[in-house]
Each structure stands twice: as C-alpha cells, then as structure tokens.
Motif scaffolding. Structure first.
Motif, short mmCIF file in Angstrom:
data_model
loop_
_atom_site.label_atom_id
_atom_site.label_comp_id
_atom_site.label_asym_id
_atom_site.label_seq_id
_atom_site.Cartn_x
_atom_site.Cartn_y
_atom_site.Cartn_z
N LEU A 130 -11.06 -0.20 14.19
CA LEU A 130 -12.23 -0.08 15.06
C LEU A 130 -13.50 -0.53 14.35
N GLU A 131 -13.64 -0.20 13.07
CA GLU A 131 -14.80 -0.66 12.32
C GLU A 131 -14.80 -2.18 12.17
N HIS A 132 -13.61 -2.75 12.01
CA HIS A 132 -13.52 -4.20 11.92
C HIS A 132 -13.95 -4.85 13.24
N PHE A 133 -13.51 -4.30 14.35
CA PHE A 133 -13.91 -4.83 15.65
C PHE A 133 -15.43 -4.74 15.82
N LYS A 134 -15.98 -3.60 15.44
CA LYS A 134 -17.43 -3.40 15.55
C LYS A 134 -18.18 -4.46 14.76
N ALA A 135 -17.68 -4.81 13.58
CA ALA A 135 -18.33 -5.82 12.74
C ALA A 135 -18.25 -7.22 13.35
N LEU A 136 -17.21 -7.48 14.15
CA LEU A 136 -17.04 -8.80 14.76
C LEU A 136 -17.91 -8.98 16.01
N LEU A 137 -18.34 -7.89 16.61
CA LEU A 137 -19.11 -7.98 17.85
C LEU A 137 -20.55 -8.38 17.58
N ARG A 138 -21.04 -9.29 18.39
CA ARG A 138 -22.45 -9.63 18.36
C ARG A 138 -23.29 -8.47 18.89
N PRO A 139 -24.59 -8.46 18.60
CA PRO A 139 -25.45 -7.39 19.15
C PRO A 139 -25.29 -7.29 20.67
N GLY A 140 -25.10 -6.07 21.14
CA GLY A 140 -24.88 -5.84 22.56
C GLY A 140 -23.46 -6.06 23.02
N GLY A 141 -22.55 -6.34 22.07
CA GLY A 141 -21.17 -6.61 22.43
C GLY A 141 -20.39 -5.38 22.86
N THR A 142 -19.22 -5.64 23.44
CA THR A 142 -18.40 -4.57 24.02
C THR A 142 -16.96 -4.73 23.60
N ALA A 143 -16.34 -3.61 23.23
CA ALA A 143 -14.89 -3.59 22.97
C ALA A 143 -14.21 -2.84 24.10
N TYR A 144 -13.16 -3.44 24.65
CA TYR A 144 -12.35 -2.82 25.69
C TYR A 144 -11.03 -2.41 25.05
N ILE A 145 -10.75 -1.12 25.04
CA ILE A 145 -9.59 -0.59 24.33
C ILE A 145 -8.81 0.31 25.27
N SER A 146 -7.50 0.10 25.36
CA SER A 146 -6.68 0.94 26.24
C SER A 146 -5.48 1.50 25.49
N THR A 147 -4.95 2.58 26.04
CA THR A 147 -3.77 3.22 25.45
C THR A 147 -3.11 4.06 26.54
N PRO A 148 -1.79 4.27 26.46
CA PRO A 148 -1.14 5.14 27.45
C PRO A 148 -1.49 6.60 27.23
N ASN A 149 -1.45 7.35 28.28
CA ASN A 149 -1.67 8.81 28.24
C ASN A 149 -0.37 9.49 27.89
N VAL A 150 -0.32 10.17 26.76
CA VAL A 150 0.93 10.81 26.34
C VAL A 150 1.41 11.84 27.36
N LEU A 151 0.49 12.44 28.10
CA LEU A 151 0.88 13.47 29.06
C LEU A 151 1.68 12.92 30.22
N THR A 152 1.48 11.65 30.57
CA THR A 152 2.24 11.05 31.66
C THR A 152 3.29 10.07 31.16
N LEU A 153 3.20 9.66 29.89
CA LEU A 153 4.19 8.75 29.33
C LEU A 153 5.41 9.49 28.80
N ALA A 154 5.19 10.60 28.11
CA ALA A 154 6.28 11.36 27.51
C ALA A 154 7.00 12.19 28.57
N PRO A 155 8.29 12.49 28.37
CA PRO A 155 8.99 13.40 29.28
C PRO A 155 8.28 14.75 29.33
N LYS A 156 8.39 15.42 30.43
CA LYS A 156 7.72 16.71 30.61
C LYS A 156 8.12 17.68 29.50
N GLY A 157 7.11 18.22 28.83
CA GLY A 157 7.34 19.18 27.76
C GLY A 157 7.50 18.56 26.38
#
Length: 256
Positions: A130-157
């Motif tokens: 994340l720090e590396h991405f921040k360093a690559l962004l120009r001023p005012g830049g944006t990082a779009y980051i996604s990940t699955p939700n473990v609560l709906t990805l993993a089997p119940k419990g």
C-alpha cells in the motif's frame, strides 16, 4: 482427478490460460459467475478514470486492464506470472494499453489511479504494498482496492475459505483498518447480487438446493444459468463497515 478448464475460443496465436483458482478468467463458461463479479468492478472504475493514466496491478489475464483502457488515457497492466503476461500482451492490443511483467511491490511508474482488485488477500505484507502504491500516485491520485468478504466467502461458521492462494481474508472493519494508516481518505463500497442472482438467492432460501437434485434439473439449470450471468446481476453500494457485513466483496476508494 480434478477437471481441467481452459479458456475457449481464443484468437489465433493467443495461448489459452488454465483455470487454477489463482485468478479468474473470461471465456470459461463454468467460471462466468466469478468473472462477471470481478468485471462489474472494473467497469465501475473505468467510468471514474476517463482521461487518466492508470496502473492495473496484478492484472492477471488482462481483461480488466483492457476495460480500463476503454476510457483511460493510458493503462499499464502489471503481473509477474509469465503465462498471464504473455497471454495478456497478445490478447489485448490497444494503442493506450501495455503490459509489464513485474511484481506489484517493485514496479515503478507514476499514475493518476491504481487498481488492485481481488489480490490483497494474496499478499503476506500488505502495508508495504500500500505504501508503494501511495508513492506511485500523483497528487490527488486514487487507489481502487477490492477484496472478498470472508463472512460471505467462507462456509458458515468457518474462519476462512479453503482457497489455497489466500494468505488472509478480511471482514469489513479489518479491511478498512488495514487501509486507514496509509491513506487520508477511504470510502468503502459493498458488492451485492442483483436481478437474477438476487432471485436465485431467494430461491435458495426457499429450498431450491433440495429440489433441483431430486428432479434432475441441476445440470440443465446451471448449464444455462451460470453462463447467462452478466455484470448487471451485481450492484455496488456505499456503506460503513458495520453496514457491509453481507457484501460479497469490498471495494475501497483510497486517496492520499
């Protein structure tokens, strides 16, 4: 022995990729649900990066970088996997699109926006990335980051899914807490089923999974249903971590 799935109907000279579970692929009907689930987020980001220079980190097969290049000024798709890199550079050809074989931790090149989708759960030390991405962004830049939700990805419990490629899977508050030290502003969205996938969810609650095997409809129904899923069968909604517990995936819009 597990069944092998290869991409179908690739252009001449483009080697098809095998579905391993490490990355999603287009042109594999059995994988269409996951492909469309990822594609809708790329399309959502593409509408927000028009005219910008973008880096698509861990671009995999390359379809997402190609979607972004439909609106962006320029896109570089970065991936370290040699087969994925070779496939992407041959498959997706645009004047404003290029591909670099490199690690997300070491790639150098400034941009207005970075996309890093469904990959941070594969990373052992996300803070440094994340720090590396921040360093690559120009001023005012944006990082779009996604990940699955473990609560709906993993089997119940269960504490996590059985995906062997995932190092850590996140709850909404964990995901937000990981991002907050690295970016001044983090806006969270959740991805949810819509349209026919929402109807399918209702059917499952009414016992559809008990019915279709008994009457012999499983192969016929899902042979039609899964390939018919489109990006329109998903919706993104903004929310705080406490309101996103039922989301399929989390999408963060991060600004330094």
């Amino acid at each position: 022995m597990p069944e092998t799935y290869l991409q179908r109907d690739q252009p001449a000279g483009v080697p098809p990729l095998e579905l391993t579970g490490e990355r999603t692929l287009p042109d594999v009907p059995e994988e269409n649900y996951w492909f469309r689930r990822h594609l809708v987020v790329y399309e959502w980001i593409a509408a927000r990066v028009a005219g910008l220079d973008v880096i698509d980190m861990a671009c995999g097969e390359g379809y997402g970088a190609d979607v972004l290049a439909g609106t962006a000024r320029s896109v570089v798709g970065v991936d370290a996997n040699p087969e994925a890199h070779e496939h992407s550079r041959l498959r997706y050809v645009r004047s404003n699109l290029s591909f670099a074989r490199d690690l997300v931790e070491t790639y150098e090149g400034e941009a207005d926006a970075i996309s890093f989708l469904q990959t941070i759960e594969h990373v052992e030390a996300p803070g440094g990335v994340l720090e590396h991405f921040k360093a690559l962004l120009r001023p005012g830049g944006t990082a779009y980051i996604s990940t699955p939700n473990v609560l709906t990805l993993a089997p119940k419990g269960a504490e996590r899914s059985g995906n062997p490629w995932h190092v850590r899977e996140y709850r909404a508050e964990e995901f937000a807490g990981m991002l907050a030290p690295h970016f001044d502003q983090v806006e969270l969205y959740g991805l949810y089923h819509a349209r026919k996938l929402r109807v399918h969810d209702w059917a499952l609650k009414l016992g559809w999974d008990r019915v279709h095997p008994r009457v012999g409809l499983t192969g016929w129904f899902y042979g039609w249903f899964t390939p018919a899923i489109s990006a329109d069968d998903f919706r993104l909604r903004a929310g705080a971590p406490a309101t996103l517990q039922g989301a399929l995936d989390f999408v963060a819009v991060c600004r330094a």
